[in-house]
Write an enzyme that holds these catalytic residues in place. Structure first.
Site, mmCIF file in Angstrom:
data_model
loop_
_atom_site.group_PDB
_atom_site.id
_atom_site.type_symbol
_atom_site.label_atom_id
_atom_site.label_comp_id
_atom_site.label_asym_id
_atom_site.label_seq_id
_atom_site.Cartn_x
_atom_site.Cartn_y
_atom_site.Cartn_z
ATOM 1 N N ASP A 157 0.875 -1.175 0.000
ATOM 2 C CA ASP A 157 0.000 0.000 0.000
ATOM 3 C C ASP A 157 0.913 1.226 0.000
ATOM 4 O O ASP A 157 2.127 1.102 -0.154
ATOM 5 C CB ASP A 157 -0.964 -0.017 1.194
ATOM 6 C CG ASP A 157 -0.225 -0.081 2.532
ATOM 7 O OD1 ASP A 157 1.003 0.139 2.548
ATOM 8 O OD2 ASP A 157 -0.872 -0.338 3.561
ATOM 9 N N CYS A 186 4.440 1.560 2.190
ATOM 10 C CA CYS A 186 5.484 0.521 2.168
ATOM 11 C C CYS A 186 6.889 1.041 2.504
ATOM 12 O O CYS A 186 7.676 0.320 3.104
ATOM 13 C CB CYS A 186 5.458 -0.272 0.867
ATOM 14 S SG CYS A 186 6.010 0.645 -0.546
ATOM 15 N N HIS A 232 7.765 0.870 -4.736
ATOM 16 C CA HIS A 232 7.509 -0.186 -3.762
ATOM 17 C C HIS A 232 8.833 -0.700 -3.192
ATOM 18 O O HIS A 232 9.813 -0.844 -3.925
ATOM 19 C CB HIS A 232 6.741 -1.345 -4.411
ATOM 20 C CG HIS A 232 6.443 -2.424 -3.410
ATOM 21 N ND1 HIS A 232 5.464 -2.285 -2.465
ATOM 22 C CD2 HIS A 232 7.045 -3.618 -3.169
ATOM 23 C CE1 HIS A 232 5.469 -3.365 -1.684
ATOM 24 N NE2 HIS A 232 6.411 -4.177 -2.091
#
Length: 275
Positions: free
Chosen positions: A49, A52, A262
């Site tokens: 999400d 991270c 990410h």
């Protein structure tokens, strides 16, 4: 329900699963993972999400913590929300996760609770001596969604406090790190108020941390964040440090990213690199 931090998996096995093709990008990723595998044996996937970067950094910091950082020990640490509010009225526009529209008077007490929770968890985990038990305590904390997200609110507020300190230092002619100029050179964050409204309030909701905000997080925690940026393999930016001129006494945490959006975490340092 998704795990916040997945169990560990062999790095090269993970890489083979994720990057099977023969495109230039896939080949670069495989080379990048091979380089990481020289230092670390396993990888743990971080829930994807918009938190991270926080999740990966905090998990790594706690899982290797052996003492409470100095800034967490200070007497007035938990008074931060109150102290900042007394000087900056605009902080009333701070948005709590899932509680938009709450007035800052109430929010001040909540953020204080989050800061107290951060100190308590850091202290408890850093006092655990056995590595396995420490790891179990971290896993347990990152399975408790309520506590986990409360800690991210605390981190965001610490970033705001750090940004205010840097901004004021620059305005009064003191030396500040280069990233601080970049942070406030953006049209959307020319001062701490705009940084809060346009960036910090959105982290976790509609966006994650941008590059320049990774520096701010590192400064707020007084940790060096070392990131293997796999898509930059074979360039000078393959291993990037935030900040790039870290203080010697700051501990180091290591993350992995394939795209600067990410983050996952490498674990289990290979024996030979430890020596």
């Amino acid at each position: 329900y998704k795990l916040s931090v997945s169990p560990e998996m062999d790095i090269m096995e993970y890489c083979r699963k994720e990057w099977r093709g023969n495109t230039p990008a896939a080949r670069r990723m495989r080379k990048g993972y091979e380089a990481v595998a020289q230092k670390f044996a396993s990888i743990r996937r971080i829930r994807g999400d918009n938190y991270c970067a926080f999740r990966a950094t905090l998990f790594q910091a706690l899982s290797q913590a052996t003492q409470l950082p100095r800034w967490l020990q200070s007497e007035d640490f938990t008074m931060l929300p109150e102290n900042l509010l007394s000087k900056y009225d605009w902080i009333k526009q701070w948005q709590l996760r899932q509680k938009p529209g709450k007035r800052m008077g109430e929010i001040s007490d909540e953020i204080k609770e989050y800061l107290i929770l951060l100190r308590k968890k850091w202290k408890t985990i850093s006092e655990i001596e056995r590595p396995l038990e420490k790891q179990e305590a971290c896993d347990k904390l990152f399975k408790n969604e309520e506590e986990e997200y409360s800690l991210y609110e605390a981190l965001k507020f610490l970033m705001l406090n750090t940004a205010i300190e840097l901004y004021n230092a620059d305005k009064s002619g003191r030396r500040v790190p280069v990233f601080s100029w970049l942070l406030f050179a953006r049209d959307t964050s020319s001062n701490p108020c705009q940084l809060m409204q346009n960036h910090l309030n959105h982290i976790g909701h509609s966006g994650g941390l941008e590059q320049v905000e990774m520096f701010l997080l590192a400064y707020a925690l007084q940790y060096t964040i070392q990131v293997y940026r796999l898509y930059k393999y074979s360039t000078d930016e393959f291993i990037t440090l935030y900040p790039n001129d870290p203080e010697e006494e700051w501990p180091v945490v290591t993350l992995i990213t394939e795209d600067d959006r990410h983050y996952n975490i490498p674990v289990r340092m290979c024996q030979e690199t430890r020596l």
